[in-house]
Write a protein that holds these residues in place. Structure first.
Motif, PDB file in Angstrom:
ATOM      1  N   THR A  24      62.916  51.911  37.072  1.00  0.00           N
ATOM      2  CA  THR A  24      62.281  51.971  38.389  1.00  0.00           C
ATOM      3  C   THR A  24      62.745  50.809  39.270  1.00  0.00           C
ATOM      4  O   THR A  24      63.072  50.989  40.442  1.00  0.00           O
ATOM      5  CB  THR A  24      60.746  51.899  38.242  1.00  0.00           C
ATOM      6  OG1 THR A  24      60.311  52.968  37.422  1.00  0.00           O
ATOM      7  CG2 THR A  24      60.069  51.996  39.594  1.00  0.00           C
TER       8      THR A  24
ATOM      9  N   ALA B 157      53.756  43.651  44.309  1.00  0.00           N
ATOM     10  CA  ALA B 157      53.099  44.455  45.335  1.00  0.00           C
ATOM     11  C   ALA B 157      53.744  45.836  45.436  1.00  0.00           C
ATOM     12  O   ALA B 157      53.055  46.849  45.610  1.00  0.00           O
ATOM     13  CB  ALA B 157      53.156  43.751  46.685  1.00  0.00           C
ATOM     14  N   LEU B 158      55.052  45.892  45.317  1.00  0.00           N
ATOM     15  CA  LEU B 158      55.762  47.163  45.440  1.00  0.00           C
ATOM     16  C   LEU B 158      55.539  48.080  44.241  1.00  0.00           C
ATOM     17  O   LEU B 158      55.522  49.300  44.369  1.00  0.00           O
ATOM     18  CB  LEU B 158      57.263  46.922  45.613  1.00  0.00           C
ATOM     19  CG  LEU B 158      57.718  46.393  46.979  1.00  0.00           C
ATOM     20  CD1 LEU B 158      59.158  45.919  46.918  1.00  0.00           C
ATOM     21  CD2 LEU B 158      57.561  47.487  48.037  1.00  0.00           C
ATOM     22  N   THR B 159      55.403  47.474  43.079  1.00  0.00           N
ATOM     23  CA  THR B 159      55.355  48.283  41.865  1.00  0.00           C
ATOM     24  C   THR B 159      53.954  48.461  41.294  1.00  0.00           C
ATOM     25  O   THR B 159      53.690  49.398  40.559  1.00  0.00           O
ATOM     26  CB  THR B 159      56.191  47.628  40.750  1.00  0.00           C
ATOM     27  OG1 THR B 159      55.683  46.298  40.528  1.00  0.00           O
ATOM     28  CG2 THR B 159      57.654  47.558  41.129  1.00  0.00           C
TER      29      THR B 159
ATOM     30  N   ASN C  11      64.296  61.242  45.513  1.00  0.00           N
ATOM     31  CA  ASN C  11      65.012  60.125  44.883  1.00  0.00           C
ATOM     32  C   ASN C  11      64.401  58.768  45.233  1.00  0.00           C
ATOM     33  O   ASN C  11      64.897  57.738  44.799  1.00  0.00           O
ATOM     34  CB  ASN C  11      66.479  60.131  45.345  1.00  0.00           C
ATOM     35  CG  ASN C  11      67.275  61.244  44.709  1.00  0.00           C
ATOM     36  OD1 ASN C  11      67.624  61.166  43.551  1.00  0.00           O
ATOM     37  ND2 ASN C  11      67.528  62.301  45.462  1.00  0.00           N
ATOM     38  N   VAL C  12      63.367  58.790  46.057  1.00  0.00           N
ATOM     39  CA  VAL C  12      62.801  57.548  46.576  1.00  0.00           C
ATOM     40  C   VAL C  12      61.664  57.033  45.695  1.00  0.00           C
ATOM     41  O   VAL C  12      60.802  57.795  45.287  1.00  0.00           O
ATOM     42  CB  VAL C  12      62.278  57.769  48.012  1.00  0.00           C
ATOM     43  CG1 VAL C  12      61.640  56.500  48.564  1.00  0.00           C
ATOM     44  CG2 VAL C  12      63.398  58.266  48.907  1.00  0.00           C
ATOM     45  N   ILE C  13      61.689  55.728  45.391  1.00  0.00           N
ATOM     46  CA  ILE C  13      60.537  55.109  44.733  1.00  0.00           C
ATOM     47  C   ILE C  13      59.528  54.807  45.825  1.00  0.00           C
ATOM     48  O   ILE C  13      59.791  54.011  46.717  1.00  0.00           O
ATOM     49  CB  ILE C  13      60.925  53.804  44.011  1.00  0.00           C
ATOM     50  CG1 ILE C  13      62.019  54.049  42.977  1.00  0.00           C
ATOM     51  CG2 ILE C  13      59.700  53.162  43.368  1.00  0.00           C
ATOM     52  CD1 ILE C  13      61.595  54.919  41.814  1.00  0.00           C
ATOM     53  N   LEU C  14      58.391  55.457  45.760  1.00  0.00           N
ATOM     54  CA  LEU C  14      57.401  55.344  46.826  1.00  0.00           C
ATOM     55  C   LEU C  14      56.583  54.075  46.706  1.00  0.00           C
ATOM     56  O   LEU C  14      56.283  53.604  45.611  1.00  0.00           O
ATOM     57  CB  LEU C  14      56.467  56.563  46.786  1.00  0.00           C
ATOM     58  CG  LEU C  14      57.165  57.918  46.904  1.00  0.00           C
ATOM     59  CD1 LEU C  14      56.195  59.052  46.583  1.00  0.00           C
ATOM     60  CD2 LEU C  14      57.766  58.091  48.297  1.00  0.00           C
ATOM     61  N   ASN C  15      56.229  53.539  47.851  1.00  0.00           N
ATOM     62  CA  ASN C  15      55.370  52.351  47.882  1.00  0.00           C
ATOM     63  C   ASN C  15      54.033  52.743  48.483  1.00  0.00           C
ATOM     64  O   ASN C  15      53.912  52.948  49.681  1.00  0.00           O
ATOM     65  CB  ASN C  15      56.044  51.260  48.716  1.00  0.00           C
ATOM     66  CG  ASN C  15      55.178  50.029  48.815  1.00  0.00           C
ATOM     67  OD1 ASN C  15      54.345  49.775  47.950  1.00  0.00           O
ATOM     68  ND2 ASN C  15      55.364  49.261  49.873  1.00  0.00           N
TER      69      ASN C  15
ATOM     70  N   GLN D 220      67.101  50.456  46.979  1.00  0.00           N
ATOM     71  CA  GLN D 220      66.652  51.035  48.241  1.00  0.00           C
ATOM     72  C   GLN D 220      66.036  50.026  49.203  1.00  0.00           C
ATOM     73  O   GLN D 220      65.715  50.362  50.333  1.00  0.00           O
ATOM     74  CB  GLN D 220      65.703  52.221  47.988  1.00  0.00           C
ATOM     75  CG  GLN D 220      64.280  51.843  47.665  1.00  0.00           C
ATOM     76  CD  GLN D 220      63.436  53.033  47.211  1.00  0.00           C
ATOM     77  OE1 GLN D 220      63.938  53.992  46.636  1.00  0.00           O
ATOM     78  NE2 GLN D 220      62.146  52.990  47.461  1.00  0.00           N
TER      79      GLN D 220
ATOM     80  N   ARG E 201      66.134  51.233  40.917  1.00  0.00           N
ATOM     81  CA  ARG E 201      66.100  52.103  42.092  1.00  0.00           C
ATOM     82  C   ARG E 201      65.496  51.384  43.291  1.00  0.00           C
ATOM     83  O   ARG E 201      65.966  51.475  44.409  1.00  0.00           O
ATOM     84  CB  ARG E 201      65.220  53.329  41.806  1.00  0.00           C
ATOM     85  CG  ARG E 201      65.877  54.354  40.972  1.00  0.00           C
ATOM     86  CD  ARG E 201      66.161  55.579  41.825  1.00  0.00           C
ATOM     87  NE  ARG E 201      67.064  56.451  41.116  1.00  0.00           N
ATOM     88  CZ  ARG E 201      67.209  57.730  41.390  1.00  0.00           C
ATOM     89  NH1 ARG E 201      66.502  58.282  42.358  1.00  0.00           N
ATOM     90  NH2 ARG E 201      68.060  58.454  40.719  1.00  0.00           N
ATOM     91  N   LEU E 202      64.420  50.692  42.987  1.00  0.00           N
ATOM     92  CA  LEU E 202      63.687  49.981  44.031  1.00  0.00           C
ATOM     93  C   LEU E 202      64.589  48.960  44.695  1.00  0.00           C
ATOM     94  O   LEU E 202      64.645  48.849  45.923  1.00  0.00           O
ATOM     95  CB  LEU E 202      62.496  49.280  43.375  1.00  0.00           C
ATOM     96  CG  LEU E 202      61.330  48.891  44.254  1.00  0.00           C
ATOM     97  CD1 LEU E 202      60.754  50.127  44.931  1.00  0.00           C
ATOM     98  CD2 LEU E 202      60.269  48.220  43.405  1.00  0.00           C
TER      99      LEU E 202
END
Lengths: 203, 203
Positions: free
Chosen positions: A14, A34-36, B177-181, A21, A17-18
Motif C-alpha cells: 500500500t 494520517a494517510l494510512t 488504482n488509487v489508494i484512497l485517503n 501517487q 502505491r501511496l
DNA sequence: TCTTGTGAATAGGTTCACAGCA
DNA sequence: TGCTGTGAACCTATTCACAAGA
C-alpha cells in the motif's frame, strides 16, 4: 537485507502505491500515519526495516523510500521482474477486467485471455491475445504465465482452478463465489465483491 | 459471547462460505485444516470461540457451526440484517459487476448503480435501478445505502470517495488504482487486480 | 524543536500438548 | 481410538519512550 515480517510487507504494498501517487518530495511518519491510519511508530519501524537511514530528523525522501520498497519486495516495474498473467473466463466480468486492468507501472503483464466459447474469442476485440480454453496448458507454458485471474461461472471454478494449478500457476485472483481447494503452495486471493463486503461487516 | 479476535473473524468469513458449499454433514478440524491450509489447533480454537460444544469427539456439525458463525458475525442472510449497497461508476467494469454480482445468500442487497453519463443510464438495461451521480446523496439517504463499490476512472476516485464518505457510507470496495485517503472510520478494501496481484508476490 | 530509529515493554495470536469425552 | 477444547508456552507484531541527529 533483514527478513521483513509479513504484516509489514502488506503495508509496504500500500505504501508503495501511496508514495507513487503523492506529489510531495518529502514525507514524515506522522503524515503517513494520517494517510494510512496506521500508527506512526509502526510506519517508522516498517521503513527502518529498509535500512535506508535517509530520513534522519527530516522526514523521508518519497522516491528513495518507494524505490527501496520495490527493491525489497521485488515489485518494481523493470522488465526483468515482470510476471505474466492471464484472465480465465471472458464473461462480462472477465471481458471488463481484460479491458480495464491497468498493469502499467506494475510488475505484471497481461498476456492472454481464455474462454471456452471459441466463437466469442473470435468475435471479441481485445488488445490482449485471446485463446480457447483448450489451449490453456500449452499457452500457460509457452507464454510463461505465472498468475491467473479467475472469472468463470461458479460451477466451473474449482475445475478450472485445478487445471491452472496442475499447469504450474503460482497464484489465482479469484472473482468467483467459490472458496477454492488447492495445494497450499498456490496463493489464492478472494476478491469476489460479496465476499469482500462480508469481510468488511465482520471486521 | 466472547469477543472474537479479528484474525479469527477473517477466517470465519471464509469458513462460513466453505461450510455452505460442502456436502458433508459432519466435518473435523483436520479436514478443515486440509481445506483451508490453517493449523488444526487454530481451527479448533476459532470454533471454540463460538462456544457451541457440539463437536465433542465427533467432528463438528457443518450446519450448526455455519449458522453460529453467521450469528456471531452478523453475516446471516435474514432480511433484518441486510445491508444495502451500490455500484458507483458504470464503465465496463461497473456494468459487469452490476450484472454479475451475486448477492444471493449474503447479507447484502444491490439497490443502485450510479454514473455521471445520463445517456448511459437511460440506455443500459439492468435489473438494478440506475441513477445519475447527481442523485448520489439523495439516493444514498433514501435507499439507506451503507456500502459502495467504487469503479470510476482513477482521476475521479478520490473525489467520488470523498462524496460517498460525506454522505455517510460505511465502507468502500475500491476497484480503482488509487489508494484512497478517507476518515479512518470508513472501511476501504482495495480489490484492484494489479494491487491484489502485487500483494501476492510480495507475500 | 522536530523527526527518525530502536531497545524494551506490551499486547495479541498461534501452537503445543494433553485432559476429557464418546 | 479419535476427536474436541483449552491452559500454558511460545512467537510475532505493535506501541512506548527516549536517545541522538539536523
Amino acid at each position: 537485507m533483514k527478513q521483513i515480517p509479513s504484516p509489514s510487507k502488506k503495508r509496504f504494498v500500500t505504501l508503495a502505491r501511496l508514495l507513487a501517487q503523492t506529489s510531495q518530495k518529502k514525507i514524515t511518519s506522522v503524515e503517513l500515519a494520517a494517510l494510512t491510519g496506521w500508527g506512526e511508530a509502526t510506519i517508522r519501524r516498517d521503513i527502518s526495516l529498509l535500512e535506508l537511514h535517509n530520513g534522519v530528523s527530516n522526514g523521508y525522501d518519497v522516491e528513495i523510500v518507494r524505490a527501496a520498497i520495490c527493491a525489497a519486495l521485488n515489485i518494481g516495474e523493470e522488465k526483468s521482474l515482470k510476471h505474466n498473467c492471464c484472465i480465465v473466463g471472458l464473461g462480462k466480468l472477465g471481458e471488463a477486467l481484460l479491458a480495464s486492468s491497468s498493469f502499467t507501472s506494475t510488475p505484471f503483464e497481461l498476456v492472454a485471455g481464455f474462454d471456452t466459447n471459441v466463437n466469442k474469442i473470435e468475435i471479441m476485440k481485445s488488445a490482449v491475445p485471446l485463446f480457447p480454453t483448450l489451449d490453456l496448458e500449452s499457452k500457460i507454458r509457452s507464454l510463461k504465465i505465472e498468475y491467473a485471474v479467475l472469472a468463470v461461472p461458479d460451477e466451473k471454478a474449482q475445475f478450472m482452478a485445478d487445471r491452472l494449478a496442475s499447469y504450474g500457476i503460482k497464484g489465482i485472483v479469484n472473482y468467483t463465489n467459490v472458496i477454492l481447494n488447492l495445494d497450499k503452495k498456490i496463493r489464492v486471493e478472494n476478491v469476489n465483491t460479496a465476499f469482500v463486503l462480508t469481510g468488511m461487516i465482520a471486521e
